[in-house]
Design an enzyme around this catalytic site. Structure first.
Site, PDB file in Angstrom:
ATOM      1  N   HIS A 356       0.856  -1.178  -0.184  1.00 19.92           N
ATOM      2  CA  HIS A 356       0.028  -0.071   0.065  1.00 19.92           C
ATOM      3  C   HIS A 356       0.889   1.158  -0.069  1.00 19.92           C
ATOM      4  CE1 HIS A 356      -4.281  -1.201   0.588  1.00 19.92           C
ATOM      5  NE2 HIS A 356      -3.552  -2.463   1.243  1.00 19.92           N
ATOM      6  N   LYS A 544      -8.466  13.639   4.460  1.00 19.56           N
ATOM      7  CA  LYS A 544      -7.553  12.620   4.472  1.00 19.56           C
ATOM      8  C   LYS A 544      -6.814  12.729   5.407  1.00 19.56           C
ATOM      9  CE  LYS A 544      -6.707  13.559   0.150  1.00 19.56           C
ATOM     10  NZ  LYS A 544      -6.674  12.020  -0.620  1.00 19.56           N
ATOM     11  N   ARG A 545      -5.938  11.833   5.848  1.00 17.92           N
ATOM     12  CA  ARG A 545      -4.927  11.530   6.778  1.00 17.92           C
ATOM     13  C   ARG A 545      -4.131  12.530   6.523  1.00 17.92           C
ATOM     14  NH1 ARG A 545      -0.392   8.431   6.703  1.00 17.92           N
ATOM     15  NH2 ARG A 545      -0.873   7.440   4.989  1.00 17.92           N
ATOM     16  N   LYS A 550       0.659  14.227   1.266  1.00 21.17           N
ATOM     17  CA  LYS A 550      -0.763  14.427   0.681  1.00 21.17           C
ATOM     18  C   LYS A 550      -0.733  15.896   0.462  1.00 21.17           C
ATOM     19  CE  LYS A 550      -2.525  10.403   3.157  1.00 21.17           C
ATOM     20  NZ  LYS A 550      -3.354   9.685   1.810  1.00 21.17           N
ATOM     21  N   THR A 652      -8.621   6.209  -1.874  1.00 25.50           N
ATOM     22  CA  THR A 652     -10.007   5.887  -2.297  1.00 25.50           C
ATOM     23  C   THR A 652     -11.086   6.927  -1.931  1.00 25.50           C
ATOM     24  OG1 THR A 652     -10.171   5.134   0.184  1.00 25.50           O
ATOM     25  CG2 THR A 652      -9.722   3.491  -1.687  1.00 25.50           C
ATOM     26  N   LYS A 656     -14.659   8.143  -3.696  1.00 34.13           N
ATOM     27  CA  LYS A 656     -15.841   8.392  -3.073  1.00 34.13           C
ATOM     28  C   LYS A 656     -16.473   9.883  -3.621  1.00 34.13           C
ATOM     29  CE  LYS A 656     -14.092   5.716   0.632  1.00 34.13           C
ATOM     30  NZ  LYS A 656     -13.191   6.082   1.665  1.00 34.13           N
TER      31      LYS A 656
END
Length: 816
Positions: A356, A544-545, A550, A652, A656
């Site tokens: 991952h 998100k985290r 990110k 993911t 969504k």
């Protein structure tokens, strides 16, 4: 299922009386929630038992998904939808003068996961049951989730996530299936009657693993699979003699030590004791799960272990459960008398591994001293696996000592768990096309060269039952009205919506639904955080985290730039814009927590500046979790997917957003590439350096962030504002480390590791294009609708079918 409304209501009355000694008039919302859930569980049990019987009598091959986290979300609505009785239950509760929404809100989010890894696992379980495949999950029953996030003075503060404060009505304790897991001790060799040598542990700490089973319902089917979660305790953990001698803390030391294993999801592992606890968690649940599986196999098939892979396939969700590979070797050899070769053949036919991450630093490596001290016999087995593997490397690559050192499972005082996973598994998959290619060509190139047949891609997906049917019932009803049912189990049918992309009435109806969802979110934020947002503004969302790659930092720097432009230029009149952030930073991740503080400091200034009122608003939603995500995704206009190209494995959240009609602004990273391929480049806003461009820069060591700052006065000003007191008080250096990390480098790293400054100008231009598109309502509506219509590839149902076809080789079992 057949639903008798009167029996349902009577059951609630009976359970209130039995469980709480109350009647309907005395019951509060939580009492009703518990009574409703318990009543539904009775119905579930019938199908659950029938499913188990079908699997046992058919002696079918079953898949077991080992994962450190399962981010399940609330169970009530999901189970009612999958059972097909949501409307009937709402109606029954209304007749009892209870509001369904208030009842649902009594259910806490299960504290079993944190990020995309756990949410993917939950989606997979839903799809397996829906598609009638025999597949189950194994994990840990954490007493507390990672933490409950509160924002105090702009800072993240962590509080216990006590999600089990009340009993969980959706679980069944199985004390009869408890097993023992051993830590520490000394391995003692013994010669068996067969002449084979086996080992036992002497002086080990004994921990009891007790399973709790959670039913996993399929949609519109009778299949009910299982999530089995292990709780840690000590059978002899309470020392009465010490207690009576008034040594109260010492009397419960062993019990506390054991219970700590399943106490908290992802404890801080910045120090040795935290690392040891993480490893104990991983070994605890993998050992318990394998003992459970081997015990079941022996009851069903005897000692013919060569058939174990025929009936069992185990998917390792990232490196957390990889210690299962040497543990199964231990169980087969030490407890069941198999020789090394026979045991290794079974192991390598049983395990498959999902990678991952592309981040090399995120590939788990355990210090030998911690590993050997906690699980000494397992360490011996890892040593032997490594010895044999290195011997094979030397035969295949004679004289290539560098390659042999790079690929050794034990090297530099550490055990490389990803390497162990690859050696011990028959399949290694990435989770998006780009991610898999990077693994094969860069991060795991040596391994792809050695085992090309093992590598494959399985692009992630999400379940439309949770993220569309449940989270966005208005849009779900719109879809069904336009194309009929069937898409709930076959998301590819959404392509039929494309014919409405130029129909003004359909587009107006579609956008009206979006606005209603935005109104709902605005109402929720007003009630929960006393935050006011305008439903007629763009809802631009990044949830998100919190991690530097990110790039929430890029987003907030752009917000500062947009704020400056509005303040400086009276003629600049952007479309009203609400920037919404939601994220948790790991408790020990200092810079990530600084980004949260920065976002809140920017929000404090921007939201209280009358010069930008009605044009820009910034919101940080507290304690991001599944139930909150179910409010955010349906209300979002813009999906921020802005990770550094080549760093996000898949994502993911991007999927969504897409199925809920948000338009992506993003880099060509992870599954974004496939989303753009499906939606069309004209229906997304892509910016930034590509993976190939970044690889070229890093190969040439040519990146100089100062170059981007010197040629962009707007960017230079934004950076200065991090340290000049604009977002604090004069002299405040709260954001100095963020500033230094971008321009000079910190902690021994080069400046701007994640290319924030390099992509800033391109990101700003993408936002200008985005606002221009949004200003044309018909164009925007068409873009959003086409995103929904072309999202079929990103159902976890499709992903599961890919796993079944290429890796798991399962057969459908339809429960009558």
């Amino acid at each position: 299922m057949d639903f008798d409304k009167e029996k349902f209501k009577n059951s609630i009355r009976t359970r209130l009386k039995r469980q709480y000694g109350k009647n309907l008039e005395e019951a509060n919302s939580h009492d009703i929630y518990d009574a409703v859930s318990t009543t539904i569980m009775d119905h579930i049990q019938t199908n659950w038992m029938a499913t188990r019987k079908e699997y046992e009598e058919g002696q079918v091959r079953q898949m077991y998904y080992l994962s450190a986290e399962f981010l399940m979300g609330r169970a009530l609505s999901n189970n009612l939808i999958n059972f097909g009785i949501m409307d009937a239950v709402r109606e029954a509760l209304c007749e009892l003068n209870f509001n369904y929404t208030s009842i649902e809100d009594e259910e806490p989010d299960a504290g079993l996961g944190n990020g995309g890894l756990g949410r993917l696992a939950a989606c997979f379980l839903d799809s397996l049951a829906t598609l009638d495949y025999p597949g189950h999950g194994y994990g840990i029953r954490y007493q507390y989730g990672m933490f409950e996030q509160r924002i105090e003075n702009g800072y993240q503060v962590e509080y216990p996530d006590n999600w089990l404060k009340h009993r969980d009505p959706w679980e069944v304790k199985r004390s009869d299936l408890a097993v023992k897991v051993l830590f520490g001790g000394t391995p003692i060799a013994e010669k068996r009657a067969s002449g084979k040598v086996a080992f036992r542990l002497e002086g080990a700490e004994e921990v009891t693993a007790t399973p709790y089973d959670v039913p996993i319902l399929g949609f519109d089917t009778k299949t009910v699979n299982r999530l089995r979660l292990w709780e840690a305790s000590s059978e002899n953990g309470f020392d009465l003699q010490l207690f009576n001698d008034m040594h109260y803390n010492r009397a419960v030391e062993r019990q506390n030590s054991a219970e700590n294993i399943s106490r908290v999801l992802y404890p801080n592992d910045s120090g040795p004791s935290g690392k040891a606890l993480r490893l104990k968690q991983q070994y605890f649940f993998t050992s318990a799960s394998l003992q459970d599986l081997v015990g079941k196999f022996k009851r069903d098939h005897g000692a013919e272990f060569k058939d174990f892979p025929k009936y069992n396939v185990i998917q390792l969700n990232d490196t957390h459960p990889v210690v299962a590979i040497p543990e199964l070797m231990r169980i087969l050899m030490d407890e069941n008398g198999l020789g090394w070769e026979d045991a290794w053949l079974i192991v390598t036919k049983t395990f498959a591994y999902t990678n991952h991450t592309i981040l090399a630093e995120a590939l788990e490596k355990w210090p030998i001293d911690i590993f050997q001290g906690l699980i000494p016999r397992v360490y011996q087995i890892v040593e032997e696996i490594n010895r044999r593997f290195v011997a094979d490397l030397r035969a295949k690559y004679p004289g290539d000592w560098q390659r042999q050192n790079r690929m050794a499972i034990i090297a530099d005082g550490k055990i490389h768990m990803a390497w162990l996973a690859i050696v011990g598994s028959f399949s290694v998959n990435g989770v998006a096309a780009l991610h898999t290619e990077i693994l094969k060509s860069v991060e795991l190139a040596d391994w792809y060269d050695l085992y090309p047949q093992k590598f494959n891609n399985k692009t992630n997906g999400v379940t439309q039952r949770r993220w569309l049917v449940s989270a966005n019932p208005r849009l779900a009803a719109f879809i069904t009205a336009k194309i009929g049912h069937g898409w709930e189990k076959d998301l590819a049918r959404l392509t039929a919506l494309e014919k409405f992309a130029d129909d003004p009435a359909s587009l107006d109806e579609f956008m009206a639904i979006k606005r209603e969802n935005k109104v709902d979110l605005a109402r929720y934020l007003k009630e929960s955080q006393n935050v006011f947002i305008d439903p007629d503004s763009i809802f631009d969302v990044q949830i998100k985290r919190l991690h530097e790659y990110k790039r929430q930092l890029l987003n907030v720097l752009h917000v500062i730039d947009r704020y400056n432009r509005v303040v400086d230029d009276a003629t600049y009149d952007p479309v009203p814009h609400t920037y919404i952030f939601g994220a948790k930073a790991a408790s020990g991740y200092r810079r990530a927590k600084s980004v949260i503080k920065l976002i809140n400091s920017v929000a404090e200034r921007v939201n209280n500046d009358p010069r930008v009122k009605g044009k820009i608003r910034v919101v940080f939603v507290e304690n991001y979790r599944v139930s909150l995500a179910e409010k955010l995704f349906p209300a979002s206009d813009v999906s921020e997917q802005i990770s550094t190209a080549g760093k996000e494995a898949s994502g993911t959240g991007n999927m969504k957003f897409m199925i809920n009609g948000a338009v992506t602004v993003g880099t060509l990273d992870g599954a974004n590439i496939e989303i753009v391929e499906e939606a069309g480049e004209e229906n997304a806003f892509i910016f930034g350096l590509t993976t190939a461009e970044i690889q070229g820069i890093e190969l040439a060591h040519s990146y100089g962030p100062q170059e981007y700052v010197s040629r962009n006065p707007r960017l230079s000003r934004v950076l200065d504002q991090l340290i000049d007191g604009t977002f604090g008080v004069p002299g405040d250096q709260s954001f100095r480390e963020l500033y230094d990390s971008l321009l000079y480098g910190v902690d021994g790293q080069r400046p701007d590791v994640y290319y924030v400054l390099a992509d800033f100008e391109s990101y700003a231009a993408a936002h200008d294009a985005l606002e221009s598109a949004y200003a044309d309502p018909r164009r925007w509506a068409k873009m959003a609708l086409l995103n929904v219509a072309r999202s079929g590839k990103f159902s976890s149902d499709r992903t599961i079918e890919d796993y079944v076809r290429d890796i798991w080789k399962l057969k459908k079992v339809v429960v009558e």
